[in-house]
Design a protein around this motif. Structure first.
Motif, short mmCIF file in Angstrom:
data_model
loop_
_atom_site.label_atom_id
_atom_site.label_comp_id
_atom_site.label_asym_id
_atom_site.label_seq_id
_atom_site.Cartn_x
_atom_site.Cartn_y
_atom_site.Cartn_z
N ALA A 506 -0.11 -2.05 -2.69
CA ALA A 506 -1.16 -1.48 -1.84
C ALA A 506 -2.46 -2.26 -1.96
O ALA A 506 -3.14 -2.52 -0.96
CB ALA A 506 -1.38 -0.01 -2.20
N LEU A 507 -2.81 -2.67 -3.19
CA LEU A 507 -4.02 -3.46 -3.38
C LEU A 507 -3.83 -4.86 -2.79
O LEU A 507 -4.75 -5.40 -2.16
CB LEU A 507 -4.38 -3.56 -4.86
CG LEU A 507 -5.66 -4.32 -5.18
CD1 LEU A 507 -6.86 -3.67 -4.52
CD2 LEU A 507 -5.87 -4.42 -6.69
N ALA A 508 -2.63 -5.43 -2.97
CA ALA A 508 -2.36 -6.76 -2.43
C ALA A 508 -2.51 -6.78 -0.91
O ALA A 508 -3.03 -7.73 -0.33
CB ALA A 508 -0.96 -7.22 -2.83
N ARG A 509 -2.03 -5.71 -0.26
CA ARG A 509 -2.09 -5.63 1.20
C ARG A 509 -3.39 -4.97 1.69
O ARG A 509 -3.59 -4.85 2.89
CB ARG A 509 -0.90 -4.82 1.71
CG ARG A 509 0.45 -5.50 1.47
CD ARG A 509 1.61 -4.57 1.78
NE ARG A 509 2.90 -5.22 1.57
CZ ARG A 509 3.77 -5.49 2.54
NH1 ARG A 509 3.47 -5.18 3.79
NH2 ARG A 509 4.91 -6.09 2.28
N SER A 510 -4.23 -4.55 0.74
CA SER A 510 -5.51 -3.91 1.06
C SER A 510 -5.31 -2.69 1.96
O SER A 510 -5.98 -2.54 3.00
CB SER A 510 -6.47 -4.91 1.72
OG SER A 510 -7.80 -4.45 1.63
#
Length: 751
Positions: A506-510
């Motif tokens: 989720a953080l990687a894909r923002s």
């Protein structure tokens, strides 16, 4: 006659004594013995990089002292032949020369000796100068005042001769006189006019500098080259007259043209001008506390800046921003770029902006509020130098034209920080300091967008969540509070997939949906507290949108926060200076950063692990760093984009370097219209790639290429998320429609 002679002698002695003691405050004060033994001349303070490169200076008078050993003999000979041929014979006052001058016989240099000239400059003896030597009742610019001034110079010259050797007096002379072009002292003059050190001056060059001193404006080789050449040749003839050059040398030297390498030093030139301007604010506070003068004490200030990284940062900003500006200009060609949230042109935008300028306020004051006059001069065209990415150009523009011209230019800020010791290694506050004074590293504050999200995830990890914690991509709605309507954050691409993602994915894909869920679970107040712990000093409004970077902060603050992840949870205050020395190289103060343990080593490491996903996970917003820029090393990253693409951010971390950057318009209403150009991954990330390419290539910098170090103790939270993707690394199909437009979707040639 003997009685008259005796009375005259006694009167003269009493007069000199009265002047020397300032009898009844009639003649003005004289310097005391301490001042005489330590005469104060204004010396520029010098700012050095961590690797010993002179970055620039702070000064009112640009003066850097030279030692006697650095003065070439031809320079000394030219001075003696021109100003004081009996210098070695007198004791400060040359009565024979005075008598000749009084009788009208004349001599080179008039009646003043070199020592008197040194006294005049050092102690500011002339009326009108900022000195308390001219505060007597009889002082003034009349003949009596001139006589008193000359008497003081005679007394001071004799005292200087008693306290200093002839060599020291010559050195004082060359270090104090004004050569024009903002060059005080021969060291600066040689650099300004010839880009040389004094010891490298040729005889004609030495003669030119000696000739300038008599009248710097009149004999300027830049403004009056023919007059300056005649003056130089006169000095050379004086040198021949007194045996310092031969007739053959005189003929050869006078025939030579004046060849200049003219470069006036000012405080805006050189490396890191934005950094030096911001640094001055800190130094002025220190100087006030310690009774020093930053602009005249000749301090040596050793900064944390790495001149190589600074050069690469300035080059990277110029290369990248020039290209983005080309696209931005084409994007808005024939249209006005200042738009409201609905995309409509903001009426009266330029008029409102002009009213905030100093020029407008000055015109209103000058013409007593007469708007016809104010508007006339705001629209009157002048020839003025303007900034372009192809170099400075002169254009015919009115102030209103100029305002509109510069409003269309993109701005940028960039900072590189060593997270292990807090030392700032590079700082670029804008496109060009001469034309864009506003600093976008520390002075400027804008919404950080998704670059704030790692702070949300830090709070989650610290509260016991795992990077592998699964969460579905579904809507999260914040209920209405205190009159605020319900709030449901949308993903970048709009809509929700319903699929499950780990927090790391989720953080990687923002992903906004999962970030919103964490903000609701953890509460905005908790996250605001973590932001403060991590070094965000700007006010953070604890509302649901804060998780998406709704509160303004600076690049400086964001670098400080991200550095904590790399530095094992220890927040370290960024520092700009390592030490300050006085003009004699005595250390006045050494600087060390403040530190505070704000996260556990495990939480900090897990955040570096989380941030790496942006560059390695399929769908990560920063995969171009590996696929396009071909970096084979571990890099953590986070992109950020605000509403309407007003702000494009990027944060990049490696084991010993944290970089933050922002690109946008001067006003939030000036921006690209689509994510294809305006999002952080497209507009800001390539700046980092260009910079790191240069840094990695320069092996002398020694930037780390090692993996992020793991904690000494075993991890208590799982990091192997393969079971959530069927035993393989991110095998979830990558849906192009879900992902924002990224650099990875473009050809490498478009980088």
């Amino acid at each position: 006659m003997w009685v008259l002679f005796g009375l005259g002698t006694v009167t003269l002695l009493l007069y000199v004594l009265a002047v020397s003691v300032n009898f009844m405050n009639l003649f003005g004060k004289m310097p005391n013995l301490k001042t005489l033994e330590n005469p104060r001349s204004e010396l520029a303070s010098e700012v050095y990089s961590a690797d010993g490169v002179l970055l620039g200076k702070y000064f009112r008078e640009n003066r850097t002292p030279a030692d006697f050993k650095d003065l070439p003999q031809n320079l000394i000979d030219a001075l003696i032949a021109t100003e004081d041929v009996r210098f070695e014979e007198h004791s400060g006052v040359d009565f024979k020369s005075i008598m000749r001058a009084v009788a009208g016989l004349g001599r080179s240099g008039g009646g003043s000796t070199l020592t008197q000239q040194v006294a005049k400059v050092l102690f500011k003896t002339r009326p009108g100068e900022s000195s308390n030597l001219n505060d007597g009742a009889l002082n003034g610019e009349n003949k009596l005042g001139l006589l008193i001034t000359k008497t003081k110079e005679w007394i001071l010259a004799i005292r200087l001769e008693r306290n200093y050797t002839k060599r020291e007096i010559i050195r004082m002379y060359f270090n104090t006189v004004d050569y024009g072009s903002n060059a005080f002292g021969v060291n600066t003059a040689a650099h300004t006019f010839f880009n040389k050190k004094p010891k490298d001056l040729t005889t004609p060059e030495a003669a030119l500098l000696v000739g300038i001193v008599n009248a710097p404006s009149r004999f300027s080789p830049v403004a009056h080259p023919q007059r300056s050449r005649r003056r130089r040749n006169w000095v050379l003839r004086q040198m021949n007259k007194y045996g310092y050059v031969t007739a053959a040398e005189l003929a050869a030297d006078t025939a030579k043209p004046i060849t200049l390498h003219y470069n006036v030093e000012n405080q805006t030139k050189g490396l890191a001008p934005y950094f030096r301007t911001e640094l001055a604010k800190t130094l002025l506070g220190w100087a006030k506390e310690t009774d020093h003068d930053l602009y005249s004490d000749g301090l040596k200030i050793y900064t944390t800046i790495d001149s190589r990284m600074q050069k690469y940062a300035e080059q990277a900003v110029a290369e990248h921003l020039a290209l983005q500006q080309k696209w931005f200009s084409a994007h808005w060609k024939g249209q006005l770029p200042w738009r409201d949230e609905k995309g409509k042109v903001i009426p009266g935008f330029l008029n409102t902006a002009m009213k905030r300028t100093q020029r407008y306020k000055s015109l209103v004051n000058q013409y007593d509020g007469n708007m016809d006059s104010v508007n006339y001069y705001l629209r009157k065209k002048y020839r003025m130098p303007v900034f372009t990415w192809q170099g400075e150009k002169e254009m015919l523009m009115s102030p209103m034209d100029s305002l509109e011209y510069y409003k269309r230019y993109l701005r940028a800020g960039f900072m590189a920080l060593n997270p292990l010791n807090g030392q700032i290694k590079a700082w670029v506050g804008g496109p060009n300091y001469k034309f864009f004074k506003f600093d976008h590293v520390r002075q400027g504050k804008r919404q950080p967008g998704s670059t704030f999200k790692p702070i949300v995830y830090t709070a989650a990890i610290d509260q016991g969540y795992s990077p592998c914690f699964p969460r579905p991509d579904v809507a999260t709605t914040f209920p209405p509070v205190a009159g605020r309507a319900p709030y449901t954050p949308q993903n970048f691409e709009g809509g929700f997939s319903g699929r499950t993602f780990t927090l790391r994915q989720a953080l990687a894909r923002s992903m906004n949906s999962i970030t919103a869920w964490l903000v609701m679970k953890l509460t905005p107040e908790t996250i605001a507290g973590y932001a403060k712990r991590l070094g965000i000093t700007s006010p953070i409004d604890p509302v649901p949108s804060m998780g998406f970077g709704a509160s303004d902060c600076s690049i400086y603050e964001m670098c400080s926060a991200y550095a904590t992840f790399v530095n094992k949870g220890v927040w370290t205050s960024p520092i700009m200076v390592t030490r300050i020395e006085d003009k004699n190289s005595n250390v006045l103060r050494e600087f060390v950063p403040q530190t505070k343990e704000v996260l556990s080593e495990e939480t900090a490491y897990l955040m570096t692990y989380m941030l790496q996903a942006s560059t390695t996970e399929r769908g990560g917003t920063s995969t171009i760093l590996h696929t396009g820029f071909k970096f084979p090393y571990e890099i953590g990253a986070k992109t950020g984009t605000t509403s309407n693409y007003s702000d494009a951010w990027f944060m990049g971390i490696t084991p010993d370097l944290v970089c933050g950057m922002w690109i946008g318009g001067e006003d939030r209403s000036i921006h690209f219209r689509t994510g294809a150009y305006g999002q952080g991954a497209r507009l800001a990330l390539p700046l980092y790639g260009i910079f790191m390419q240069k840094v990695y290539k320069d092996k002398s910098i020694g930037i780390s290429t090692a993996p992020f170090p793991k904690p000494t103790a075993p991890l208590t939270i799982e990091t192997d998320c393969s079971k959530y993707y069927g035993g393989q690394r991110d095998t979830i199909p990558y849906d192009q429609k879900m992902a924002p437009v990224e650099l990875g979707d473009l050809d490498d040639k478009d980088i």
